[in-house]
Design an enzyme around this catalytic site. Structure first.
Site, mmCIF file in Angstrom:
data_model
loop_
_atom_site.group_PDB
_atom_site.id
_atom_site.type_symbol
_atom_site.label_atom_id
_atom_site.label_comp_id
_atom_site.label_asym_id
_atom_site.label_seq_id
_atom_site.Cartn_x
_atom_site.Cartn_y
_atom_site.Cartn_z
ATOM 1 N N ARG A 209 27.330 19.604 -4.040
ATOM 2 C CA ARG A 209 28.747 19.537 -4.653
ATOM 3 C C ARG A 209 29.278 18.029 -4.688
ATOM 4 O O ARG A 209 28.758 17.238 -4.065
ATOM 5 C CB ARG A 209 29.684 20.038 -3.664
ATOM 6 C CG ARG A 209 29.545 21.874 -3.391
ATOM 7 C CD ARG A 209 30.354 22.210 -2.304
ATOM 8 N NE ARG A 209 30.114 23.511 -2.240
ATOM 9 C CZ ARG A 209 29.276 24.262 -0.951
ATOM 10 N NH1 ARG A 209 28.770 23.474 -0.442
ATOM 11 N NH2 ARG A 209 29.439 25.439 -0.864
ATOM 12 N N HIS A 316 30.185 19.867 -12.449
ATOM 13 C CA HIS A 316 29.697 21.031 -11.512
ATOM 14 C C HIS A 316 28.921 21.905 -12.085
ATOM 15 O O HIS A 316 28.042 22.595 -11.161
ATOM 16 C CB HIS A 316 31.268 21.826 -11.188
ATOM 17 C CG HIS A 316 31.131 22.778 -9.946
ATOM 18 N ND1 HIS A 316 30.959 22.426 -8.388
ATOM 19 C CD2 HIS A 316 31.068 24.039 -9.996
ATOM 20 C CE1 HIS A 316 30.654 23.252 -7.942
ATOM 21 N NE2 HIS A 316 30.775 24.309 -8.591
ATOM 22 N N ARG A 319 25.215 21.632 -10.733
ATOM 23 C CA ARG A 319 24.903 22.512 -9.439
ATOM 24 C C ARG A 319 24.563 23.652 -9.937
ATOM 25 O O ARG A 319 23.610 24.188 -9.090
ATOM 26 C CB ARG A 319 26.295 22.264 -8.337
ATOM 27 C CG ARG A 319 26.149 23.304 -7.315
ATOM 28 C CD ARG A 319 27.353 23.240 -6.514
ATOM 29 N NE ARG A 319 27.482 24.238 -5.650
ATOM 30 C CZ ARG A 319 27.202 24.538 -4.515
ATOM 31 N NH1 ARG A 319 26.212 23.819 -3.933
ATOM 32 N NH2 ARG A 319 27.284 25.606 -3.555
ATOM 33 N N HIS A 342 26.158 28.070 0.546
ATOM 34 C CA HIS A 342 27.204 28.879 0.283
ATOM 35 C C HIS A 342 27.092 30.041 1.217
ATOM 36 O O HIS A 342 25.946 30.570 1.257
ATOM 37 C CB HIS A 342 27.125 29.387 -1.433
ATOM 38 C CG HIS A 342 28.164 30.346 -1.718
ATOM 39 N ND1 HIS A 342 28.088 31.558 -1.827
ATOM 40 C CD2 HIS A 342 29.395 29.901 -2.102
ATOM 41 C CE1 HIS A 342 29.164 32.090 -2.255
ATOM 42 N NE2 HIS A 342 30.016 31.160 -2.389
ATOM 43 N N TYR A 351 22.621 40.087 3.415
ATOM 44 C CA TYR A 351 21.430 39.665 3.181
ATOM 45 C C TYR A 351 20.937 38.956 4.360
ATOM 46 O O TYR A 351 21.943 38.364 5.345
ATOM 47 C CB TYR A 351 21.452 38.393 2.128
ATOM 48 C CG TYR A 351 21.669 39.176 0.900
ATOM 49 C CD1 TYR A 351 20.906 39.917 0.066
ATOM 50 C CD2 TYR A 351 23.000 38.797 0.494
ATOM 51 C CE1 TYR A 351 21.342 40.306 -1.084
ATOM 52 C CE2 TYR A 351 23.428 39.204 -0.805
ATOM 53 C CZ TYR A 351 22.515 40.228 -1.531
ATOM 54 O OH TYR A 351 22.879 40.575 -2.647
#
Length: 375
Positions: A209, A316, A319, A342, A351
């Site tokens: 970021r 951005h 990314r 994230h 997950y």
């Protein structure tokens, strides 16, 4: 305030208990409408007493729709929202964002309106004309209004949340992201001024970021271990900058550096970064001790993206491009989430945690992609 759903069957009225332990009383009036007590009660017996009073008024023909509502406190939305904002345990940047949403999109309509008088119809009218051209701002404004009203509900100031528009908290993406190709990344990198070429490389190949990169310091780079350690981020607050924690807990992470980037990063540290562990990797153009302003980087980046024929590409999006590159190596979604820093509650349920050690394998595979491109 979440309800347990437990209702007490009675000859007159209904009583239910909330998870907080408090009790709510309601009844159907002679006019067929449901009336809810203006406040919840600590004890069940108090809720029963309130219903007994309403039944007695009906029996004596003294009842009116206002019966039992006299002690309901009133509060203008604007006043309540100010207190809500001050009491929230949120980051400065989030607070500033909420402040902007209130001032620009919400208070003009609801500031002087009593919380009880904000109806679903009023919310729909407001939503229909609010930030129509900016879907993300519109969704954020609605989400903030809903959150404030939800707290008012928990505070027993309203009977129900009037924000009931399905899907209003989700913005439909207007900017369709098209990842940069390897050729485009190479062109953009070479078109940047020398001190900021490594910024493009790390933004893309490490999928970092902006705030993480501009707070990255010499001490955070381990060339021998081929790791970039993300421990902090910088955010714009007013006219200045503030060093804070990454966006989420998952943002604190070690990112394996693709081996083919090591020479470029080593060269950058040697030529463009001051000595000392605390030296910024990508400081202000004019002051090595100050953080790089987004506007300064954008001016450089816009020229570079034009050279690559990608006027649509945002900083951005580098990314996002890096995430696509990493995904192309066969990394699982959980591993990608770890690399990108994230995490959401939903993803955490679906997950498993990324396997330890796989991030370095992903980094090595990224370098193979670059090597194959060069062949």
């Amino acid at each position: 305030m979440t309800q347990t759903g437990k209702r007490q069957r009675r000859k007159f009225g209904r009583i239910r208990q909330f998870n907080s332990g408090r009790w709510q009383a309601s009844y159907t009036g002679p006019d067929g409408r449901v009336y809810i007590a203006p406040k919840t009660f600590n004890a069940k017996i108090d809720a029963e007493a309130w219903l007994t009073d309403r039944r007695r008024e009906i029996d004596r023909q003294l009842w009116s729709p206002a019966s039992g509502q006299e002690d309901r406190p009133g509060a203008p939305f604007g006043e309540y929202a100010e207190g809500w904002l001050k009491q929230r345990g949120i980051k400065d940047r989030t607070r500033a964002h909420y402040r902007k949403l209130l001032d620009n999109h919400i208070l003009a309509t609801f500031a002087d309106t009593d919380l009880r008088d904000i109806t679903p119809a009023a919310v729909r009218r407001w939503y229909a004309t609010t930030a129509v051209g900016t879907p993300t701002m519109r969704a954020h404004s609605y989400s903030l209004l809903r959150a404030i009203m939800q707290t008012a509900l928990a505070d027993d100031l309203i009977d129900s949340n009037p924000c009931r528009i399905s899907g209003a908290s989700t913005a439909r993406r207007v900017h369709k992201i098209r990842p940069a190709t390897l050729d485009e990344l190479e062109t953009i990198t070479k078109a940047m001024p020398d001190p900021y070429q490594a910024f493009v490389l790390m933004a893309a190949w490490l999928a970092m970021r902006y705030g993480e990169l501009t707070e990255l310091r010499r001490k955070d780079i381990d060339l021998h271990g081929e790791v970039a350690r993300v421990r902090r981020a910088v955010v714009r607050v007013g006219e200045g900058f503030k060093v804070t924690t990454p966006k989420s807990d998952a943002g604190v992470r070690d990112i394996s550096i693709p081996p083919h980037l090591i020479p470029a990063i080593e060269d950058h540290l040697h030529k463009h970064v001051n000595p000392g562990r605390e030296s910024l990797l990508f400081p202000s153009v004019n002051d090595p001790n100050r953080h790089l302003a987004p506007s300064a980087l954008y001016r450089m980046f816009y020229k570079a993206r034009k050279a690559a024929g990608r006027p649509d590409l945002r900083v951005h999006d580098l990314r996002h491009s890096g995430a696509v590159l990493a995904a192309s190596t066969g990394a699982t979604l959980a591993e990608l989430m770890q690399r990108l820093g994230h995490s959401t509650a939903g993803a955490a349920l679906r997950y498993q945690h990324a396997a330890k050690g796989r991030d370095r394998e992903i980094a090595a595979l990224l370098s193979k992609l670059a090597e194959n491109q060069e062949m």
